[in-house]
Design an enzyme around this catalytic site. Structure first.
Site, PDB file in Angstrom:
ATOM      1  N   GLU A  72      32.522  67.608 120.200  1.00  0.00           N
ATOM      2  CA  GLU A  72      32.080  68.847 119.548  1.00  0.00           C
ATOM      3  C   GLU A  72      32.566  70.070 120.307  1.00  0.00           C
ATOM      4  O   GLU A  72      32.915  71.084 119.698  1.00  0.00           O
ATOM      5  CB  GLU A  72      30.550  68.872 119.423  1.00  0.00           C
ATOM      6  CG  GLU A  72      29.942  67.702 118.661  1.00  0.00           C
ATOM      7  CD  GLU A  72      30.246  67.720 117.162  1.00  0.00           C
ATOM      8  OE1 GLU A  72      30.769  68.726 116.670  1.00  0.00           O
ATOM      9  OE2 GLU A  72      29.981  66.700 116.491  1.00  0.00           O
ATOM     10  N   ASP A  76      36.753  59.305 110.734  1.00  0.00           N
ATOM     11  CA  ASP A  76      37.475  60.269 109.889  1.00  0.00           C
ATOM     12  C   ASP A  76      38.539  61.133 110.560  1.00  0.00           C
ATOM     13  O   ASP A  76      39.720  61.067 110.223  1.00  0.00           O
ATOM     14  CB  ASP A  76      36.464  61.162 109.165  1.00  0.00           C
ATOM     15  CG  ASP A  76      35.436  61.794 110.102  1.00  0.00           C
ATOM     16  OD1 ASP A  76      35.449  61.474 111.301  1.00  0.00           O
ATOM     17  OD2 ASP A  76      34.628  62.599 109.638  1.00  0.00           O
ATOM     18  N   GLU A 121      24.499  62.163 102.528  1.00  0.00           N
ATOM     19  CA  GLU A 121      25.251  61.620 103.657  1.00  0.00           C
ATOM     20  C   GLU A 121      25.806  60.228 103.335  1.00  0.00           C
ATOM     21  O   GLU A 121      26.951  59.935 103.648  1.00  0.00           O
ATOM     22  CB  GLU A 121      24.370  61.573 104.908  1.00  0.00           C
ATOM     23  CG  GLU A 121      24.105  62.936 105.515  1.00  0.00           C
ATOM     24  CD  GLU A 121      25.339  63.556 106.173  1.00  0.00           C
ATOM     25  OE1 GLU A 121      26.260  63.981 105.452  1.00  0.00           O
ATOM     26  OE2 GLU A 121      25.384  63.629 107.410  1.00  0.00           O
ATOM     27  N   GLU A 149      33.493  69.015 103.621  1.00  0.00           N
ATOM     28  CA  GLU A 149      34.631  68.130 103.348  1.00  0.00           C
ATOM     29  C   GLU A 149      35.069  68.125 101.878  1.00  0.00           C
ATOM     30  O   GLU A 149      36.263  68.104 101.585  1.00  0.00           O
ATOM     31  CB  GLU A 149      34.334  66.692 103.813  1.00  0.00           C
ATOM     32  CG  GLU A 149      34.494  66.489 105.317  1.00  0.00           C
ATOM     33  CD  GLU A 149      33.356  67.082 106.129  1.00  0.00           C
ATOM     34  OE1 GLU A 149      32.286  67.381 105.525  1.00  0.00           O
ATOM     35  OE2 GLU A 149      33.530  67.281 107.340  1.00  0.00           O
TER      36      GLU A 149
END
Ligand code: NAG
Ligand code: NAG
Ligand code: NAG
Ligand code: NAG
Ligand code: NAG
Ligand code: NAG
Ligand code: NAG
Length: 766
Positions: free
Chosen positions: A121, A262, A355, A376
C-alpha cells in the site's frame, strides 16, 4: 401561415426525441457534448465534496470517516488521502489547489516514523502518488528546480519513502515482506507470508523512481520479485494467492484474476509495455493461456486450484473488474466488452458490485457483500470507451455516478457500502475513492483531457539531459491510478543521453559522399567478425562471460542461443551497451563536474569509436576474460562458463545510502571502473588462479541471481535479518537486461505443499 408550420416542426421533433429515447433504452443513447460535460461536472462536484470533507475534518489523518466526520489512520500515518488525491486535482484542472497541497506535502510530510506499514500500500498509494505529482509539476505551474523532471522535492520524498521500504526486499527469494517499519526496517518476527500482488506490484513505481534518480536498485528489486514469482508458478502455469517470501512456497493455492493476484497481472502488462520488457508480456500471455484454459467460463472468470486446475470458487470478485481494461490495452476489445457486460449485470442487480459474487447462485457471497467505493469497473469502462467510443459505456458511467450519489453520499464525504443488499453504510472512505474512482469517472466524461492526448502535441523542455518532449500522451496509470508520463521518465534515463549522442554523432559525421564507403566498410567488418565468432563457437560450445555485470553474461547467452540470428548481433551489442548505461547518473546535477561532463560527452559523441572498442572486447572475450577475473564457474548442462569479477560486485554499499550526491559519484566510479576493466581485458595475460571454494561461492551467487532466489550453500538461514546493505550487495550484481531466456535462467519450482482452500480463507490481508 408561419405558426402552424412551426407547430408541425415541433411535433415532428417531439416524435423524433421520443423515438430516440426508446432506442436509447436498448442501444445506448446518444450523448451530446453538453451531456458529457454535465456528467463531468457532477463528478467534479463529487470529488470536491469528498476532498473538502477530508481536508476539513480528517487531515492530517490517513482517511476521512464519512459518517462521524473525523479522521483516522489506516495504512500508515502519513496523510494518505492527501497524497493519494493530489494528482486528481491536476487532472481536474484545479491547479491552485494542487500547488497549495504539493507545497504542503513537500514541507510537512516526514516518513521517519515508527510505524509498521504495508509495503504494497505504501508503494502504490504513497510512492505512486508522489511520483505522479512530481511529474505534473510543470503542467500545474509549480516552480521547477533546475534539474526537473530528474529532481524535485516530491521526487526526493518518493525516494526517501522507497528506501524505507527497501529492506523488505532483502529476502532469500527476492519476494518482499508484506510489512516494514518505516524507521526500523522489517520488524522482528514479521510474518513471511504475503499475497501475490504484494510481490508483483512494484515495477511501475520502482522503475520510474530508478530512471528518474539514476539509482537502479529499485527497478532491480522489482524485477527480481517478478521473476521470483514466475519461477515458482505451478507446472500448469498458475500462481496461488499467498506465498511465503522466505521459501517461495505457496500458502494459499487459489488462482484467479482478482483479489490477491490482480495487480501482478496488471503490472506484467503495463510494466512490460512501459519499459519495453518483452519477458513480462510473455509471462502474462502464458498466464492468460492458463486463465482461458482453466478458469474462464462464458466470459466469467472463476477461481481454480493452481496445481490441479479444478475450479475451487465460482466467484466474481469486485477486483476482477480491472480485467477488461487490461484486455483492451492488449487490443482484445471484443472479449473485454463481453466480460464487462457480465460485470455490469452484477452492478445493475445491486446498484454496486459486492466484494464477492457467487456466479451460479446469482447472489452476493455471505460475509462479502460490501462495496468500498472501488474503482475497477469504472477503470475498465474508461479504457474501453477510449478504445471503442461505444455510448453504452457512458451509460455504465452514468449508472455508477448515480448509484454513488444516491446511496453513499454523507454530510462530509462518501461512505463504503456495508451490504449491497440494503445499501447500509460503513464509516470508511478509502483513499482510492479520490485517487481512482472519481478520477476514472472524470476521465470518462472528459474527452479532451490532457491525459487522453494522442501524441499530436507535446511540451518541449530543456533539461540537464538536453531537450525533451513531455506530456505527449504517454501516460501509464499505476494500479492506484497515478498517471506516469513515460516521456518524462525516459527524459531522465541515461538511455536518452546515449540516444542523443548517437544522433548527434550521426549529424556531425553525415557526409553524403562518403556514405556509401562507410556502409561498405561496415559490412565488411561485420562480416569478418561474424566469421571469426562462428569459428570460435565451433571450436568450443563454451561461452565465457566477464565481470560482475550479468548484462554481459546474458547477452552472451543470448547470442550463443541464437546462432541463426547472427546478423543482428552487432546491432544487439550496441543496444546492450546502451542498456548498461541506462543508469549512468546525470553528472550535470553536480556543478563542479561540468567540465568532466563536457569531456565525457565529447567522448560519447565519438561513440562509434567507443562502441567499436567495446564490441571488439566482447568478441575477444574468450581470450581475454580469463585473465581479469578472480573466479570462473561453470553452470552445468547449459555449457556456459562464467567469470565473475568480485571486485566490481563489492561496490561501496554505504555510500549509496547516504545521499544522491554520493550515489551519483559511485555510479560514475562504477561506470569508469567497468570501462577500465574492459580496457584491461585485452592486456592481461591468460593466467588464472582459483580455488574451488571461491568457485562454489560464485556459483551459488550466480544461481541466486539468475533464479531470483537466494540459494544458500549451507542451511543456517534460520536467523535471517533483512538488511538493506546486504540487499545492495546482492542487487549490485543483478542484471537490468531484460532479454533473458527463462529456460536457461530458471530454477525448478519447488514442490508445493498441498492445501485445498476453504471459502473465506482467501484474501485475509484484504
Ligand atoms: C479547487 O479546490 C479547492 C478545494 O477543494 C476549492 O475550494 C476550489 O474552489 C477549487 N477550484 C476550482 C477552480 O475548482
Ligand atoms: C511493529 O511490529 C512489531 C512486530 O510485530 C512489533 O513488535 C512492534 O511493536 C510494531 N511497531 C509498531 C509501531 O506498531
Ligand atoms: C489526435 O488529436 C488531435 C487533436 O485532438 C486530432 O486533431 C487528431 O486528428 C488526432 N489524431 C489521431 C491520429 O487520432
Ligand atoms: C576522452 O577520450 C580521451 C582519448 O580518447 C581520453 O584521454 C580521455 O580520458 C577521455 N575522457 C573521459 C572523461 O573519459
Ligand atoms: C571515485 O574514484 C576516485 C578515484 O578512483 C576516488 O578518489 C573517489 O573517492 C571515488 N569516489 C567514490 C564515491 O567512490
Ligand atoms: C577456469 O576456466 C578455465 C577455462 O575453461 C579452466 O581451464 C580452469 O580449469 C578453470 N578453473 C577452475 C579453477 O575451474
Ligand atoms: C539437458 C542436458 O544437457 N542434460 C544433461 C545434464 O547433465 C547430466 C549429467 O551430466 C546429463 O545426464 C544430462 O543429459
Amino acid at each position: 401561415m408561419a405558426a402552424p408550420v412551426k407547430r408541425q416542426y415541433v411535433a415532428v421533433i417531439i416524435v423524433f426525441v421520443a423515438l430516440f429515447e426508446l432506442a436509447g433504452s436498448h442501444l445506448g443513447k446518444a450523448y451530446s457534448k453538453d451531456d458529457i460535460l454535465k456528467y463531468r461536472g457532477k463528478v467534479e462536484k463529487m470529488f470536491h465534496h469528498a476532498y473538502d470533507g477530508y481536508i476539513k475534518y480528517a487531515y492530517p489523518y490517513d482517511e476521512l470517516r464519512p459518517l462521524t466526520c473525523d479522521g483516522h489512520d489506516t495504512w500508515g500515518s502519513y496523510s494518505l488521502t492527501l497524497i493519494d488525491a493530489l494528482d486528481t486535482l491536476a487532472i481536474m484542472g484545479n491547479y491552485t489547489e494542487f500547488q497549495r497541497v504539493a507545497k504542503l506535502v513537500s514541507n510537512m510530510i516526514n516518513f521517519d516514523i515508527d510505524i509498521n506499514a504495508s509495503v504494497f500500500e505504501t508503494n502504490i498509494r504513497i510512492l505512486g502518488g508522489l511520483l505522479s505529482a512530481h511529474l505534473l509539476y510543470k503542467k500545474t505551474g509549480m516552480e521547477l528546480e533546475p534539474g526537473w523532471p530528474c529532481s524535485g522535492p516530491l521526487l526526493r520524498l518518493a525516494e526517501d519513502v522507497a528506501r524505507r521500504i527497501l529492506p523488505a526486499f532483502d529476502t532469500q527469494t527476492g519476494m518482499p515482506y508484506g510489512t516494514v517499519n518505516l524507521r526500523h526496517g522489517v520488524p522482528k518476527g514479521e510474518t513471511t507470508v504475503t499475497c501475490t500482488a504484494g510481490v508483483g506490484t512494484f515495477l511501475i513505481e520502482f522503475g520510474t523512481l530508478s530512471r528518474l534518480t539514476g539509482d537502479p536498485v529499485f527497478e532491480k528489486v522489482a524485477m527480481r520479485a517478478l521473476r521470483a514469482l514466475w519461477n515458482v508458478r505451478s507446472p500448469i502455469g498458475m500462481v496461488g494467492n499467498h506465498v511465503d517470501v522466505k521459501t517461495g512456497k505457496w500458502t494459499a493455492l487459489d488462482f484467479g484474476i482478482g483479489g490477491g493476484i490482480d495487480s501482478y497481472f496488471e503490472y506484467l502488462v503495463k510494466g512490460g509495455i512501459m519499459f519495453n520488457i518483452p519477458e513480462l508480456l510473455d509471462n502474462f500471455h502464458e498466464y492468460h493461456a492458463a486463465v482461458k484454459k482453466y478458469i474462464k467460463r462464458d466470459d466469467w472468470y472463476m477461481w481454480a486450484n493452481m496445481n490441479k486446475g479444478g475450479i475451487t470458487l465460482p466467484m466474481f470478485t469486485s477486483l476482477d473488474a480491472y480485467w477488461p481494461g487490461i484486455l483492451s490495452m492488449l487490443g482484445d476489445n471484443d472479449q473485454a466488452m463481453k466480460t464487462l457486460h457480465n460485470f455490469h449485470q452484477v452492478w445493475k442487480q445491486y446498484g454496486f458490485t459486492p466484494e464477492y459474487y457467487n456466479i451460479p447462485k446469482n447472489e452476493a457471497h455471505k460475509g462479502r457483500e460490501g462495496y468500498p467505493l472501488r474503482p475497477e469497473l469504472i477503470e475498465s469502462v474508461m479504457y474501453l470507451y477510449r478504445a471503442t467510443k461505444d455510448p453504452f459505456l457512458l451509460d455504465i458511467g452514468v449508472d455508477i455516478i448515480e448509484a454513488i450519489e444516491q446511496s453513499t453520499k454523507t454530510k462530509c464525504g462518501y461512505a463504503t457500502v456495508k451490504d449491497v443488499n440494503n445499501h447500509l453504510l460503513e464509516n470508511r472512505m478509502e483513499s482510492f475513492f479520490l485517487a481512482e474512482t472519481t478520477k476514472y469517472l472524470y476521465l470518462l466524461f472528459d474527452p479532451d483531457n490532457f491525459i487522453h492526448n494522442n501524441g499530436s502535441s507535446g511540451t518541449v523542455i530543456q533539461t540537464p539531459n538536453g531537450e525533451c518532449v513531455i506530456d505527449a500522451g504517454g501516460y501509464f496509470f499505476t494500479t492506484e491510478a497515478h498517471p506516469i508520463d513515460s516521456a518524462a521518465v525516459y527524459c531522465c534515463s541515461a538511455a536518452k543521453k546515449e540516444d542523443d549522442a548517437i544522433l548527434q554523432g550521426m549529424h556531425d559525421n553525415l557526409d553524403l559522399l562518403s556514405l556509401l564507403d562507410i556502409l561498405d566498410s561496415t559490412e565488411t567488418i561485420i562480416g569478418e567478425k561474424l566469421i571469426l565468432k562462428q569459428k570460435k563457437e565451433e571450436k568450443s560450445q563454451k561461452l565465457k562471460g566477464e565481470t560482475g555485470t550479468n548484462d554481459e553474461f546474458e547477452k552472451l547467452v543470448e547470442n550463443n542461443e541464437n546462432l541463426d540470428e547472427k546478423k543482428n548481433i552487432e546491432k544487439e551489442k550496441t543496444k546492450d551497451v546502451k542498456d548498461e548505461n541506462i543508469y549512468m547518473k546525470n553528472e550535470n546535477e553536480k556543478k563542479e563536474n561540468v567540465e568532466e561532463r563536457n569531456i565525457k560527452e565529447e567522448n560519447v559523441s565519438k561513440n562509434n569509436n567507443n562502441m567499436d572498442v567495446k564490441k571488439d572486447n566482447l568478441d575477444n572475450k574468450e581470450e581475454s576474460l580469463d585473465s581479469v577475473t578472480s573466479d570462473n564457474i561453470s553452470k552445468t548442462n547449459s555449457s556456459i562458463k562464467v567469470n565473475i569479477d568480485l571486485k566490481n560486485s563489492e561496490l561501496t554499499t554505504s555510500e549509496k545510502l547516504e545521499s544522491k550526491h554520493s550515489q551519483s559519484e559511485s555510479t560514475d566510479n562504477q561506470s569508469k571502473n567497468s570501462n577500465t576493466a574492459i580496457k584491461e581485458l585485452t592486456i592481461l595475460p591468460k593466467q588464472v588462479k582459483q580455488t574451488s571454494q571461491t568457485n562454489l561461492n560464485s556459483l551459488v551467487q550466480l544461481l541466486s541471481l539468475l533464479s531470483g532466489k537466494e540459494i544458500t550453500a549451507d542451511k543456517k538461514d534460520a536467523e535471517w535479518v533483512p538488511d538493506v546493505n546486504h540487499l545492495y550487495q546482492v542487487m549490485q550484481m543483478y542484471s537490468n537486461v531484460y532479454k533473458v531466456k527463462p529456460e536457461l535462467m530458471m530454477c525448478k519450482a519447488q514442490p508445493f505443499h498441498m492445501r485445498w482452500s476453504v471459502n473465506g480463507e482467501m484474501f485475509e490481508e484484504e
